[in-house]
Design an enzyme around this catalytic site. Structure first.
Site, PDB file in Angstrom:
ATOM      1  N   GLY A  11      -4.094  12.317  44.408  1.00 17.31           N
ATOM      2  CA  GLY A  11      -3.229  11.409  43.680  1.00 17.31           C
ATOM      3  C   GLY A  11      -1.911  11.143  44.381  1.00 17.31           C
ATOM      4  O   GLY A  11      -1.537  11.833  45.337  1.00 17.31           O
ATOM      5  N   GLN A  12      -1.193  10.150  43.902  1.00 15.28           N
ATOM      6  CA  GLN A  12       0.082   9.787  44.513  1.00 15.28           C
ATOM      7  C   GLN A  12       1.118  10.900  44.364  1.00 15.28           C
ATOM      8  O   GLN A  12       1.801  11.263  45.327  1.00 15.28           O
ATOM      9  CB  GLN A  12       0.621   8.515  43.867  1.00 15.28           C
ATOM     10  CG  GLN A  12      -0.240   7.290  44.055  1.00 15.28           C
ATOM     11  CD  GLN A  12       0.427   6.058  43.492  1.00 15.28           C
ATOM     12  OE1 GLN A  12       1.316   5.486  44.113  1.00 15.28           O
ATOM     13  NE2 GLN A  12       0.009   5.649  42.293  1.00 15.28           N
ATOM     14  N   ALA A  61      -4.847  13.300  36.312  1.00 13.43           N
ATOM     15  CA  ALA A  61      -5.172  12.662  35.037  1.00 13.43           C
ATOM     16  C   ALA A  61      -6.303  11.664  35.228  1.00 13.43           C
ATOM     17  O   ALA A  61      -6.612  11.254  36.349  1.00 13.43           O
ATOM     18  CB  ALA A  61      -3.946  11.953  34.455  1.00 13.43           C
ATOM     19  N   THR A  63      -6.855   8.101  34.988  1.00 18.26           N
ATOM     20  CA  THR A  63      -5.898   6.983  34.989  1.00 18.26           C
ATOM     21  C   THR A  63      -6.551   5.609  34.991  1.00 18.26           C
ATOM     22  O   THR A  63      -5.859   4.597  35.117  1.00 18.26           O
ATOM     23  CB  THR A  63      -4.960   7.091  36.201  1.00 18.26           C
ATOM     24  OG1 THR A  63      -5.746   7.110  37.397  1.00 18.26           O
ATOM     25  CG2 THR A  63      -4.113   8.350  36.124  1.00 18.26           C
ATOM     26  N   ASP A 103       4.248   6.049  29.901  1.00 17.08           N
ATOM     27  CA  ASP A 103       4.817   5.064  28.978  1.00 17.08           C
ATOM     28  C   ASP A 103       3.778   4.566  27.978  1.00 17.08           C
ATOM     29  O   ASP A 103       4.132   4.021  26.928  1.00 17.08           O
ATOM     30  CB  ASP A 103       5.366   3.870  29.767  1.00 17.08           C
ATOM     31  CG  ASP A 103       4.285   3.194  30.611  1.00 17.08           C
ATOM     32  OD1 ASP A 103       3.826   3.826  31.585  1.00 17.08           O
ATOM     33  OD2 ASP A 103       3.901   2.043  30.312  1.00 17.08           O
ATOM     34  N   TYR A 126      -6.453   5.279  26.718  1.00 16.18           N
ATOM     35  CA  TYR A 126      -5.687   6.026  27.710  1.00 16.18           C
ATOM     36  C   TYR A 126      -4.406   6.586  27.104  1.00 16.18           C
ATOM     37  O   TYR A 126      -4.104   7.780  27.236  1.00 16.18           O
ATOM     38  CB  TYR A 126      -5.365   5.123  28.895  1.00 16.18           C
ATOM     39  CG  TYR A 126      -4.385   5.731  29.877  1.00 16.18           C
ATOM     40  CD1 TYR A 126      -4.754   6.801  30.695  1.00 16.18           C
ATOM     41  CD2 TYR A 126      -3.091   5.227  29.993  1.00 16.18           C
ATOM     42  CE1 TYR A 126      -3.862   7.357  31.584  1.00 16.18           C
ATOM     43  CE2 TYR A 126      -2.192   5.777  30.884  1.00 16.18           C
ATOM     44  CZ  TYR A 126      -2.576   6.841  31.682  1.00 16.18           C
ATOM     45  OH  TYR A 126      -1.675   7.396  32.561  1.00 16.18           O
ATOM     46  N   LYS A 130      -3.420  10.585  26.507  1.00 11.66           N
ATOM     47  CA  LYS A 130      -2.229  11.167  27.132  1.00 11.66           C
ATOM     48  C   LYS A 130      -1.302  11.762  26.079  1.00 11.66           C
ATOM     49  O   LYS A 130      -0.697  12.826  26.303  1.00 11.66           O
ATOM     50  CB  LYS A 130      -1.491  10.124  27.962  1.00 11.66           C
ATOM     51  CG  LYS A 130      -2.216   9.689  29.226  1.00 11.66           C
ATOM     52  CD  LYS A 130      -2.397  10.838  30.216  1.00 11.66           C
ATOM     53  CE  LYS A 130      -1.094  11.236  30.875  1.00 11.66           C
ATOM     54  NZ  LYS A 130      -1.274  12.290  31.906  1.00 11.66           N
TER      55      LYS A 130
END
Length: 301
Positions: A11-12, A61, A63, A103, A126, A130
């Site tokens: 992941g990033q 996660a 995503t 968010d 999603y 979360k």
């Protein structure tokens, strides 16, 4: 040497954490598939205990926002149950856990930036999963930090900046949604703040350092304006400029509903930790330097 367990290998954010952790002299231990599958919580305990961490950073996660609408059980397992299991293990090991949220836990109908005290009301699978992860962590341990972020981009992984640059290779214009507002957030900048927080909560049991915080780049924009900035930056570095045609969300239907307002206030983070992320335009320059000037525009690296 502080040992930091990070969920995720590709992941990033976990990639950024690895790079910065190495520079800071921290031992970053990343776990993920195939050895550890967050969809199967029974694969996690041995790996967590073997790592002997001083802190856990839960960054991996599910995503795929649109795909989650058709795979709610899988999304819930990864985004809801797995963080809860990590928090349980963190409590048993008597260490803090930092968890990345989103968010998307909000409906997106507020006029201004969302604060940590605003009531979550997710409108997608999603977002609901979360939020479940947040709740399960809080139910397992008080020694937690939940970091809600948005619009993450970086030189690696898959993200909006890299998608726009790839589209520029074959198109002279793109249609981009102009009625969704948010705060682009640079993964390497996130890593700086996350590791600073992790080091502090690992040695300081002050309860005010725990709880929910919002973590986004400074400034706000729309997806269309973000795209325009990307192509302007590309042109300034000898890359291609592409015409951006602003469109409405209704002109680009998706299975999952997106929040119209993804702006998150970072005031609590600044007041509590004295930490802020860079303005998104400065971070975008850094990202484009790495992708274009240094020639690193590849799919996964």
């Amino acid at each position: 040497m502080m040992r930091v367990l990070v969920t995720g290998k590709h992941g990033q954010v976990d990639t950024a954490l690895q790079g910065l952790g190495d520079q800071l002299g921290l031992e970053i231990i990343r776990i993920g598939r195939p050895e550890v599958d967050l969809a199967q919580t029974d694969t996690m305990e041995d790996a967590v205990r073997a790592a002997r961490p001083d802190v856990i950073i839960s960054s991996a996660a599910y995503t795929a926002v649109d795909k989650a609408e058709a795979e709610p059980e899988l999304a819930q397992a990864i985004n809801g149950e797995a963080p809860g299991e990590l928090a349980r293990l963190a409590k048993e090991l008597n260490i803090p856990i930092l968890h990345l949220s989103t968010d998307y836990v909000f409906a997106g109908d507020k006029d201004g930036a969302y604060e940590e005290t605003d009531l979550p009301a997710p409108v997608s699978v999603y977002g609901k999963t979360k939020l479940s992860g947040e709740e399960q962590i809080a139910a397992q341990t008080d020694n937690h930090v939940i970091l809600r972020t948005a619009w993450v981009f970086s030189p690696y992984g898959n993200n909006f900046v890299k998608t726009m640059l790839r589209l520029a290779e074959s198109r002279d214009e793109v249609n981009v949604v102009a009625d969704q507002h948010g705060c682009p957030t640079y993964a390497p900048d996130m890593a700086r703040v996350i590791l600073a927080m992790a080091q502090q909560v690992a040695i300081d049991d002050d309860p005010t350092l725990r709880g929910i915080f919002h973590l986004t780049g400074q400034g706000e924009t729309t997806w269309a304006q973000f795209a325009e900035a990307i192509f302007e930056g590309s042109a300034n570095r000898g890359g291609k400029w592409v015409q951006v045609n602003p469109i409405a969300t209704t002109d680009y239907p998706t299975p999952a509903k997106r929040p119209a307002n993804s702006r998150l206030s970072g005031e609590k983070l600044d007041q509590t930790y004295g930490l802020v992320l860079d303005p998104w335009r400065i971070s975008l320059d850094s990202c484009l330097d790495r992708l274009i000037t240094q020639g690193n525009l590849v799919k996964d690296g």
